[in-house]
Scaffold this motif. Structure first.
Motif, PDB file in Angstrom:
ATOM      1  N   SER A  93       0.819  -1.209   0.000  1.00  0.00           N
ATOM      2  CA  SER A  93       0.000   0.000   0.000  1.00  0.00           C
ATOM      3  C   SER A  93       0.852   1.258   0.000  1.00  0.00           C
ATOM      4  CB  SER A  93      -0.938   0.007   1.208  1.00  0.00           C
ATOM      5  OG  SER A  93      -0.216   0.051   2.417  1.00  0.00           O
ATOM      6  N   ALA A  94       0.273   2.313  -0.558  1.00  0.00           N
ATOM      7  CA  ALA A  94       0.911   3.617  -0.606  1.00  0.00           C
ATOM      8  C   ALA A  94      -0.167   4.677  -0.437  1.00  0.00           C
ATOM      9  CB  ALA A  94       1.644   3.813  -1.930  1.00  0.00           C
ATOM     10  N   VAL A  95       0.250   5.875  -0.007  1.00  0.00           N
ATOM     11  CA  VAL A  95      -0.678   6.991   0.193  1.00  0.00           C
ATOM     12  C   VAL A  95      -0.151   8.202  -0.566  1.00  0.00           C
ATOM     13  CG1 VAL A  95      -1.844   8.472   1.868  1.00  0.00           C
ATOM     14  CG2 VAL A  95      -1.252   6.119   2.498  1.00  0.00           C
ATOM     15  N   PHE A  96      -1.026   8.817  -1.367  1.00  0.00           N
ATOM     16  CA  PHE A  96      -0.680  10.048  -2.077  1.00  0.00           C
ATOM     17  C   PHE A  96      -1.376  11.206  -1.377  1.00  0.00           C
ATOM     18  CE2 PHE A  96      -0.742  13.433  -5.114  1.00  0.00           C
ATOM     19  CZ  PHE A  96       0.419  13.272  -5.860  1.00  0.00           C
ATOM     20  N   TYR A  97      -0.584  12.194  -0.913  1.00  0.00           N
ATOM     21  CA  TYR A  97      -1.110  13.351  -0.191  1.00  0.00           C
ATOM     22  C   TYR A  97      -1.269  14.513  -1.171  1.00  0.00           C
ATOM     23  CZ  TYR A  97      -0.215  10.754   4.086  1.00  0.00           C
ATOM     24  OH  TYR A  97      -0.231   9.797   5.070  1.00  0.00           O
ATOM     25  N   LEU A  98      -2.505  14.823  -1.497  1.00  0.00           N
ATOM     26  CA  LEU A  98      -2.826  15.748  -2.581  1.00  0.00           C
ATOM     27  C   LEU A  98      -3.277  17.109  -2.054  1.00  0.00           C
ATOM     28  CD1 LEU A  98      -3.522  16.179  -5.676  1.00  0.00           C
ATOM     29  CD2 LEU A  98      -5.830  15.412  -5.064  1.00  0.00           C
ATOM     30  N   ASP A  99      -2.707  18.161  -2.613  1.00  0.00           N
ATOM     31  CA  ASP A  99      -3.263  19.500  -2.458  1.00  0.00           C
ATOM     32  C   ASP A  99      -4.143  19.746  -3.686  1.00  0.00           C
ATOM     33  OD1 ASP A  99      -3.901  22.173  -2.418  1.00  0.00           O
ATOM     34  OD2 ASP A  99      -1.871  22.882  -2.054  1.00  0.00           O
ATOM     35  N   PRO A 100      -5.468  19.779  -3.521  1.00  0.00           N
ATOM     36  CA  PRO A 100      -6.352  19.895  -4.692  1.00  0.00           C
ATOM     37  C   PRO A 100      -6.133  21.150  -5.514  1.00  0.00           C
ATOM     38  CG  PRO A 100      -7.590  19.253  -2.731  1.00  0.00           C
ATOM     39  CD  PRO A 100      -6.223  19.671  -2.271  1.00  0.00           C
ATOM     40  N   PHE A 101      -5.456  22.158  -4.941  1.00  0.00           N
ATOM     41  CA  PHE A 101      -5.259  23.414  -5.660  1.00  0.00           C
ATOM     42  C   PHE A 101      -3.870  23.508  -6.295  1.00  0.00           C
ATOM     43  CE2 PHE A 101      -8.325  24.148  -2.246  1.00  0.00           C
ATOM     44  CZ  PHE A 101      -9.418  24.558  -3.006  1.00  0.00           C
ATOM     45  N   ALA A 102      -3.148  22.390  -6.328  1.00  0.00           N
ATOM     46  CA  ALA A 102      -1.807  22.366  -6.923  1.00  0.00           C
ATOM     47  C   ALA A 102      -1.838  21.558  -8.221  1.00  0.00           C
ATOM     48  CB  ALA A 102      -0.804  21.759  -5.946  1.00  0.00           C
ATOM     49  N   PRO A 103      -1.811  22.203  -9.383  1.00  0.00           N
ATOM     50  CA  PRO A 103      -1.872  21.472 -10.653  1.00  0.00           C
ATOM     51  C   PRO A 103      -0.774  20.418 -10.799  1.00  0.00           C
ATOM     52  CG  PRO A 103      -2.227  23.818 -11.017  1.00  0.00           C
ATOM     53  CD  PRO A 103      -1.820  23.660  -9.583  1.00  0.00           C
ATOM     54  N   ARG A 104       0.429  20.698 -10.284  1.00  0.00           N
ATOM     55  CA  ARG A 104       1.522  19.722 -10.390  1.00  0.00           C
ATOM     56  C   ARG A 104       1.181  18.427  -9.662  1.00  0.00           C
ATOM     57  NH1 ARG A 104       6.509  21.596  -7.901  1.00  0.00           N
ATOM     58  NH2 ARG A 104       5.092  22.711  -6.499  1.00  0.00           N
ATOM     59  N   HIS A 105       0.464  18.539  -8.548  1.00  0.00           N
ATOM     60  CA  HIS A 105       0.065  17.342  -7.811  1.00  0.00           C
ATOM     61  C   HIS A 105      -0.877  16.476  -8.649  1.00  0.00           C
ATOM     62  CE1 HIS A 105       0.901  19.054  -3.497  1.00  0.00           C
ATOM     63  NE2 HIS A 105       1.895  19.279  -4.353  1.00  0.00           N
ATOM     64  N   TRP A 106      -1.816  17.135  -9.324  1.00  0.00           N
ATOM     65  CA  TRP A 106      -2.759  16.381 -10.154  1.00  0.00           C
ATOM     66  C   TRP A 106      -2.036  15.669 -11.296  1.00  0.00           C
ATOM     67  CZ3 TRP A 106      -7.487  15.178  -8.777  1.00  0.00           C
ATOM     68  CH2 TRP A 106      -8.169  15.987  -7.858  1.00  0.00           C
ATOM     69  N   ALA A 107      -1.083  16.362 -11.901  1.00  0.00           N
ATOM     70  CA  ALA A 107      -0.346  15.746 -13.013  1.00  0.00           C
ATOM     71  C   ALA A 107       0.452  14.542 -12.520  1.00  0.00           C
ATOM     72  CB  ALA A 107       0.576  16.784 -13.645  1.00  0.00           C
ATOM     73  N   ARG A 108       1.100  14.692 -11.377  1.00  0.00           N
ATOM     74  CA  ARG A 108       1.893  13.610 -10.801  1.00  0.00           C
ATOM     75  C   ARG A 108       0.994  12.433 -10.428  1.00  0.00           C
ATOM     76  NH1 ARG A 108       4.945  16.017  -6.065  1.00  0.00           N
ATOM     77  NH2 ARG A 108       5.817  17.213  -7.792  1.00  0.00           N
TER      78      ARG A 108
END
Length: 407
Positions: A93-108
């Motif tokens: 298992s892995a966890v991705f910690y996302l800032d919804p307002f960061a476009p780079r996070h969405w791309a990654r």
């Protein structure tokens, strides 16, 4: 800072700990899960503990990525060092910690999710933006998945639907047809929740699995009770659903001395203001103290210090705090709006019907009249009944069950 870091589950303080190990298997059944909040946060309550238990008990051939926000519920700041990172908890298992307002996070995130086929999308909450975005991604073809499992986490109970009901009903008129078109399956944590889901979504395919208890096996014996006033505790979010106001009215109406401590995050400020007004008018023989938020690592030890857990909830799809209270040897005084009414009664507590303040007050007076020896015996019975229940209630891991159900 590297995008991919390896961690094991958080330590007692809730912070991730680094650990070496091999990469997650790439040929297993692949699950992408979403949840609005996860560790090291704790304000989200039971669903966080459910997800931790699910991830900690995965079969060897499951590969799960959990997508969650990079901060705790209602927090203005992200977890230190976690925002935008994919952290391995272990080989499965892995966890991705996302800032919804960061476009780079969405791309990654999109690159990671689309790197291999996804067998199952597991969304926690019907209303969460994480759930809505991920399901819309499937509907639009941005993300291809073999199946979708939706866990509403009690959001379709009558009491929950009664809060901002107009907005929720309007949303469902648009959302439910899309879920049906996508052939979404539903997870219920109990037969009660299954009935609640079917009452709102008659066509739903419902998988019932309540194996989400994350209480450690090696618990310390219950703490010995003290002589003096009945010691009560409330642990939960301060919101209308948890019904703290009725608990306060109940202790105010009791005739015996009571010490009542309250733990939990304030989720609804107007409701908390109402609760504070009740506290200000308490009789002299009752002392109420708000002790702030309670980190998950301290919950069991805290329950162990009290004679009973007062919890007039309006509805629980599961009720992790009930299980934790019993595991710590703290009997529960509760409404009949949980899956655990029979267990609560057997474990030295009380299920109050009807769940009025006056009815709770009468139960509290009876508990307060117990001797120290009787309170100690009630705590021993609570811990013992929990152990018996735990041995009898083991089921498949939720995601292993989903692999078989969502075919």
């Amino acid at each position: 800072m590297n995008e991919l870091a390896r961690t094991c589950p958080p330590d007692a303080a809730g912070a991730p700990r680094s650990t070496p190990g091999s990469a997650v298997a790439s040929d297993g059944y692949r699950v992408v899960a979403t949840a609005g909040v996860f560790e090291p946060g704790f304000r989200g309550g039971g669903p966080i503990r459910s997800l931790r238990f699910i991830l900690d008990t995965l079969p060897d051939d499951l590969d799960v990525t959990l997508i969650t926000r990079d901060r705790d519920l209602r927090s203005p700041v992200s977890y230190p060092g976690l925002s935008g990172r994919l952290l391995r908890r272990d080989d499965r298992s892995a966890v991705f910690y996302l800032d919804p307002f960061a476009p780079r996070h969405w791309a990654r995130l999109l690159r990671h999710v689309r790197s291999r086929p996804v067998d199952l999308l597991y969304v926690n909450s019907l209303w969460s933006p994480f759930s809505v975005v991920s399901i819309v991604a499937v509907a639009s073809g941005v993300l291809r998945v073999g199946a979708i499992l939706l866990a509403p986490r009690g959001e379709l109970s009558p009491a929950a639907l009664g809060i901002r009901s107009r907005k929720k009903r309007l949303f469902l008129t648009v959302w439910a047809p899309l879920l049906r078109r996508l052939d979404v399956s539903w997870q219920a944590c109990s037969r009660r929740e299954e009935e609640q889901i079917r009452a709102v979504v008659p066509w739903a395919k419902v998988m019932v699995n309540g194996n989400e208890c994350a209480v450690p096996e090696d618990l310390a014996p219950p703490a010995e009770p003290r002589d003096g006033p009945l010691r009560l505790v409330f642990v939960g979010r301060i919101s209308p659903m948890k019904n703290l106001a009725t608990a306060l009215e109940a202790v105010a109406g009791a005739t015996r001395p009571i010490r009542f401590d309250i733990f939990g995050p304030v989720e609804d400020e107007p409701y908390w203001a109402r609760c504070r007004r009740i506290v200000e008018s308490m009789p002299a023989h009752v002392r109420v103290t708000y002790r702030g938020e309670l980190p998950a690592a301290e919950v069991l030890a805290t329950f162990g210090r009290y004679d009973a857990f007062l919890f007039p909830t309006l509805g629980e799809n599961y009720g992790h705090v009930i299980v934790e209270s019993l595991a710590a040897g703290c009997p529960v005084v509760c409404s009949d709006e949980t899956p655990f009414s029979e267990l609560i009664a057997e474990a030295g507590g009380a299920v109050v019907r009807p769940a009025t303040a006056a009815a709770f007050s009468a139960v509290l007076d009876r508990l307060a009249d117990r001797s120290v020896a009787e309170r100690a015996e009630a705590k021993r019975i609570a811990a013992e009944r929990y152990r018996i229940w735990r041995e009898q209630s083991r089921e498949l891991n939720v995601l292993e069950h989903a692999r078989r159900f969502c075919r």
